[in-house]
Each structure stands twice: as structure tokens, then as C-alpha cells.
Write a protein that holds these residues in place. Structure first.
Motif, PDB file in Angstrom:
ATOM      1  N   LEU A 332       0.833  -1.208   0.000  1.00 59.18           N
ATOM      2  CA  LEU A 332       0.000   0.000   0.000  1.00 59.18           C
ATOM      3  C   LEU A 332       0.863   1.251   0.000  1.00 59.18           C
ATOM      4  O   LEU A 332       2.037   1.206   0.415  1.00 59.18           O
ATOM      5  N   PRO A 333       0.326   2.376  -0.443  1.00 59.56           N
ATOM      6  CA  PRO A 333       1.084   3.641  -0.401  1.00 59.56           C
ATOM      7  C   PRO A 333       1.568   3.934   1.013  1.00 59.56           C
ATOM      8  O   PRO A 333       0.869   3.641   2.003  1.00 59.56           O
ATOM      9  N   ASP A 334       2.760   4.519   1.129  1.00 64.97           N
ATOM     10  CA  ASP A 334       3.351   4.774   2.442  1.00 64.97           C
ATOM     11  C   ASP A 334       3.035   6.176   2.958  1.00 64.97           C
ATOM     12  O   ASP A 334       3.686   6.676   3.863  1.00 64.97           O
ATOM     13  N   TYR A 335       2.042   6.820   2.365  1.00 65.55           N
ATOM     14  CA  TYR A 335       1.618   8.136   2.852  1.00 65.55           C
ATOM     15  C   TYR A 335       0.160   8.062   3.283  1.00 65.55           C
ATOM     16  O   TYR A 335      -0.542   7.098   2.999  1.00 65.55           O
ATOM     17  N   ASP A 336      -0.290   9.076   3.968  1.00 66.01           N
ATOM     18  CA  ASP A 336      -1.652   9.094   4.483  1.00 66.01           C
ATOM     19  C   ASP A 336      -2.336  10.385   4.037  1.00 66.01           C
ATOM     20  O   ASP A 336      -1.671  11.358   3.665  1.00 66.01           O
ATOM     21  N   GLU A 337      -3.653  10.402   4.077  1.00 68.18           N
ATOM     22  CA  GLU A 337      -4.403  11.604   3.720  1.00 68.18           C
ATOM     23  C   GLU A 337      -5.801  11.524   4.323  1.00 68.18           C
ATOM     24  O   GLU A 337      -6.267  10.453   4.710  1.00 68.18           O
ATOM     25  N   GLU A 338      -6.459  12.682   4.422  1.00 62.27           N
ATOM     26  CA  GLU A 338      -7.824  12.729   4.915  1.00 62.27           C
ATOM     27  C   GLU A 338      -8.783  12.351   3.789  1.00 62.27           C
ATOM     28  O   GLU A 338      -8.612  12.785   2.651  1.00 62.27           O
ATOM     29  N   PHE A 339      -9.767  11.551   4.111  1.00 63.39           N
ATOM     30  CA  PHE A 339     -10.713  11.095   3.103  1.00 63.39           C
ATOM     31  C   PHE A 339     -12.033  11.830   3.241  1.00 63.39           C
ATOM     32  O   PHE A 339     -12.471  12.168   4.345  1.00 63.39           O
ATOM     33  N   GLU A 340     -12.695  12.039   2.098  1.00 67.61           N
ATOM     34  CA  GLU A 340     -14.015  12.648   2.053  1.00 67.61           C
ATOM     35  C   GLU A 340     -14.951  11.773   1.221  1.00 67.61           C
ATOM     36  O   GLU A 340     -14.505  10.874   0.496  1.00 67.61           O
ATOM     37  N   VAL A 341     -16.241  12.045   1.329  1.00 65.62           N
ATOM     38  CA  VAL A 341     -17.227  11.319   0.538  1.00 65.62           C
ATOM     39  C   VAL A 341     -16.923  11.494  -0.946  1.00 65.62           C
ATOM     40  O   VAL A 341     -16.592  12.589  -1.406  1.00 65.62           O
TER      41      VAL A 341
END
Length: 471
Positions: A332-341
Motif C-alpha cells: 500500500l502507499p506509504d503516505y496518508d491523507e484525509e478522506f471525504e465522501v
């Protein structure tokens, strides 16, 4: 004449319940015999068979069966000329209902068909005891006279629901400030807005007089609407604590599960594409991207079936096309982010690998996602999601939606019947490669199909077992 007047004034009492007979392709010439058969076995105590025969002949003899599906009107219906405008609550209270079937202390199983967030109430219907004429009205097997003018406020008439491709009983409550009319579907506990472009029908007297199937309830053991929503489209066990003749106060537990520990259910069938909060699988239809190698009408294609959504519909991808891309947890990608609808993401699937999905709803740390390459949906937590690689966000979705030609489900089918039908079709086709003939291209990236090869008669088996009805 005197007998006719007495006929109109009589009210229906509780009928004797018998299994629904199977009628396939009922034509206009067979209609009277079919209804005679129904009523002969379900006579209310005050009515004789001759009375029914007279009511049928007087009200519907010589009228055509509705040729469904129906096109919308090209002209607007004339407004009602009489009756009293009422609020939504008042119109429900006015309608005669089957509430007499729920005495205090009575225990039964019913299906939750609507939930009201405003007053934390819900409507139930016992689909196993629904009046048979209402079932036949719903699927267009009763001859009707079409109307050019709305009936008076509070009068019951037939309304063609374009989305459901069905006819239901409805009454107008009031004129809407924004135009049109506020109406109530008396057998499904649903409040709707009518614009005047609908196809509506005069109902025979015996259909008008049948009590409404939807019963309004309040819960004694639950206060939060989010918990109440978990019951939607579920069979629940009811114990009646109070019955004032208008609505019930009940204790409820979900069938086979404790309410507090049960997972939130996915709606099995619906056609309301806009209500994401209702957990509607159909919302995925309006979000499909451009699909690869679209099948054309007349072609025969081989599919890999990935999800059965109801007993007349399923999802799959083309065997000769690309396969759904997948990622193992360590890739999986090694970065993170906030998710939205509506974000495209990677989501954990039942095989513990990650596949492309679109977020359809977010409630605290619970994400409702649609797997775009399989056609199925799941509730997942945040730690079961990952960002989607940019190159895969815009790759066409691989899941096609397939509707089986010649059959359909019906809104009045019980939850148990629906789930059993899904299980039956699932056992026949899930995770299998099957051949289908493309008969028609449907809106929202769907296809009308006929099974080929050893599956040719599968649609008739679904009908014969009561899991679907013929169109």
C-alpha cells in the motif's frame, strides 16, 4: 340498486390468509377468473362471493390492464376540486389501517419499511399477511381506469411509481407551497411529492376499502435515530405495549440478532438513487465511470459474477477484459491523507487484499464504501482504508450491472423472501463464469440480459420459487 348501495357501505373485516397463488402472464381475459379465485378463498366475514363478483364486474369489467412500464404524462393533471387538506400526521390518522391486527401483548414479526428522523418513529408491514389484491395491483395485474384529474384530498387512488415500475395506493394530503402536492403511500408508510405529471388510476371500491398495510410505531427501548436506522428493511420481532388505534408503542429486537450488537444493514433493494444515508447500493450506479469494451446489443459475452444484489440483478466483469487490480497490505502507499465522501481509495476486501473503492458515506470512524470493480459495498473502519495510487483513480471501473430480462422483484416481498432469493441466485452464479446475451442497454451503465447455456431457464426457476415476478 339497494344491494349495490349496501355493497358500497360495507367495510372489510380481517380476511383469512392463504398462500399467494402463482399466476404467470395473466392476460385481460383471465383477470376476472383470477380475482374470483383470490376472493373465493379470502372472503371477509360480512361479504359473500356474489358481492365480490358484483363489485369486480361493476368496477373493472372491460377495462385494460396497465401496460407497464408506463411513460410519464405529457400534460399536467387537473387539480382536485374538493376534500379537506391535512397535514402528514392528520392524513395518516385518517386512513383506515390494519392496526386491529396488533392488540396489546401481541408478538409478531414484521418488516421495517420507513424510518422518520423527525419524531423517531418508524413504519412496519407484515409482508407475509399483505392483502392479495394489493399485491396484484402492485404488479399491474388488475384492470384500472386512468384519471386525468387528481381525486379529492384524502381520497385513495392508484399511483404509478416510475422508479419501482409498480402501482401503489396513495392519497393527497395537501397542496405544496412550492407547487405540486404532498401525498402519502398508505401501504408503505412513505410520504412523497407529486408534480401532476404522474400516471394515476381510479381504484375499484374493494381496493379502496382495504385497510392500509403500513403501521406507525414508536419504540419503548430506543431513543437515538441512528440506532433506529439499523432496523430499516429488516425483519424485527415486535411486542405491542400500547395500541391507541392510531399508532403502536412496541419493544423490538432484530430477528436472529440483538439490536445493540448487530451490524448496520445494507439495503437489499431500492431505487432511490439520491439517499446515501439509506445505505443504498443503487447510488453506485450514478457514479460509474466510462467502462472498457462496452458490450453491444445482440452480443453474447462471458462474465465473472462478483456480486448478487437482488434476485433479478447482479454485478460482474468481462472475462475477456482486464481483471480487478489488487494490492497486498505490504504494497500500500506509504503516505496518508484525509478522506471525504466520493474519494477514490483502496479498501480492504473479504480476501484481506485491497481493491479500488469509492467512499459513499462517512459516519464518525465508519466508512461506507463501494468496490467499483466488484459492485459490492462494505462498512469499514479508517484503518482498513488506504490512499489510491493516482494512476488508478481514473482508470475505468470494471463492474457492470446486469438486470435479468423478463423478471422483477416487488416492493411488498418480505425481507426473508428477498434474502432467500438472493442466496438462491448467489448459489447458482456467484464467482462463476457464465454466458449471457445482451438484450438492451440500461441507464447508469446497466445491461438487460438473458442467460445462455445451462443457465437458460434460471429466470423461470426464480419465478416458480417465488423469488421474482414476471414483467
Amino acid at each position: 340498486m339497494e344491494k349495490n348501495n349496501q355493497l358500497e357501505s360495507k367495510e372489510f373485516l380481517k380476511p383469512k390468509i392463504v398462500p399467494v397463488p402463482v399466476y404467470s402472464e395473466v392476460g385481460e381475459s383471465d383477470l376476472l377468473a383470477m380475482l374470483n379465485s383470490i376472493f373465493q378463498r379470502r372472503l371477509p366475514y360480512e361479504w359473500s362471493f356474489d358481492d365480490y363478483h358484483m363489485a369486480i364486474n361493476r368496477d373493472i369489467s372491460g377495462l385494460p390492464l396497465p401496460n407497464m412500464p408506463l411513460l410519464p404524462r405529457t400534460t399536467c393533471l387537473l387539480p382536485p376540486i374538493g376534500g379537506q387538506q391535512l397535514s402528514n400526521l392528520e392524513i395518516y390518522e385518517k386512513i383506515r389501517k390494519k392496526i386491529y391486527e396488533y392488540p396489546v401483548g401481541f408478538e409478531t414479526t414484521a418488516t421495517v419499511i420507513q424510518v422518520s428522523q423527525e419524531d423517531i418513529t418508524f413504519f412496519v408491514c407484515n409482508f407475509n399477511r399483505i392483502s392479495m389484491p394489493i399485491e396484484y395491483l402492485h404488479v399491474g395485474k388488475i384492470a384500472l381506469q386512468e384519471l386525468e384529474q387528481f381525486p379529492n384530498y384524502g381520497e385513495i387512488f392508484g399511483f404509478y411509481d416510475v422508479i419501482e415500475n409498480a402501482i401503489s395506493r396513495v392519497t393527497i394530503a395537501s397542496q405544496s407551497p412550492d407547487g405540486g402536492y404532498e401525498a402519502y403511500m398508505i401501504d408503505f408508510g412513505e410520504y412523497i411529492h407529486m408534480t401532476g405529471r404522474e400516471r394515476i388510476f381510479k381504484l375499484p371500491i374493494f381496493l379502496k376499502n382495504l385497510p392500509a398495510e403500513a403501521i406507525k410505531c414508536s419504540l419503548a427501548n430506543i431513543l437515538h435515530v441512528d440506532m433506529l436506522r439499523k432496523l430499516l428493511r429488516q425483519d424485527v420481532k415486535l411486542q405491542v405495549l400500547s395500541n391507541n388505534g392510531i399508532h403502536l408503542i412496541v419493544d423490538v429486537t432484530r430477528e436472529n440478532n440483538d439490536l445493540e450488537t448487530s451490524e448496520i444493514p445494507v439495503r437489499i433493494y431500492s431505487n432511490d438513487d439520491e439517499e446515501l444515508d439509506d445505505l443504498d447500493m443503487e447510488v453506485a450506479r450514478v457514479l460509474h465511470g466510462t467502462l472498457l469494451q462496452r458490450p453491444y446489443v445482440g452480443s453474447i459475452v462471458r462474465l465473472h459474477v462478483t456480486y448478487v444484489s437482488c434476485s433479478d440483478e447482479f454485478y460482474g466483469y468481462l472475462v475477456d477484459g482486464p481483471k480487478p487490480p489488487k494490492w497486498r497490505p505490504n504494497r500500500l502507499p506509504d503516505y496518508d491523507e484525509e478522506f471525504e465522501v466520493f474519494d477514490m481509495i483502496l479498501a480492504k476486501y473479504v480476501d484481506d487484499n485491497y481493491y479500488r473503492a469509492k467512499i459513499m458515506d462517512i459516519n464518525d470512524d465508519e466508512y461506507y464504501v463501494f468496490f467499483v470493480d466488484f459492485g459490492s459495498s462494505e462498512f469499514l473502519t479508517r484503518d482498513e482504508l488506504a490512499p489510491c495510487y493516482e494512476d488508478y483513480k481514473y482508470t475505468p471501473f470494471l463492474a457492470y450491472r446486469f438486470q435479468i430480462k423478463g423478471i422483477r422483484t416487488a416492493k411488498f416481498m418480505s425481507y426473508q423472501k428477498i434474502t432467500t432469493g438472493i442466496q438462491y441466485l448467489n448459489n447458482k452464479i456467484f464467482e462463476k463464469e457464465i454466458d449471457v446475451a445482451i438484450k438492451e442497454i440500461l441507464p447508469n451503465d446497466g445491461y438487460l440480459i438473458c442467460f445462455q447455456g445451462e443457465m437458460t431457464c434460471l429466470h423461470t426457476e426464480l419465478v416458480s420459487r417465488g423469488y421474482a415476478y414476471t414483467n
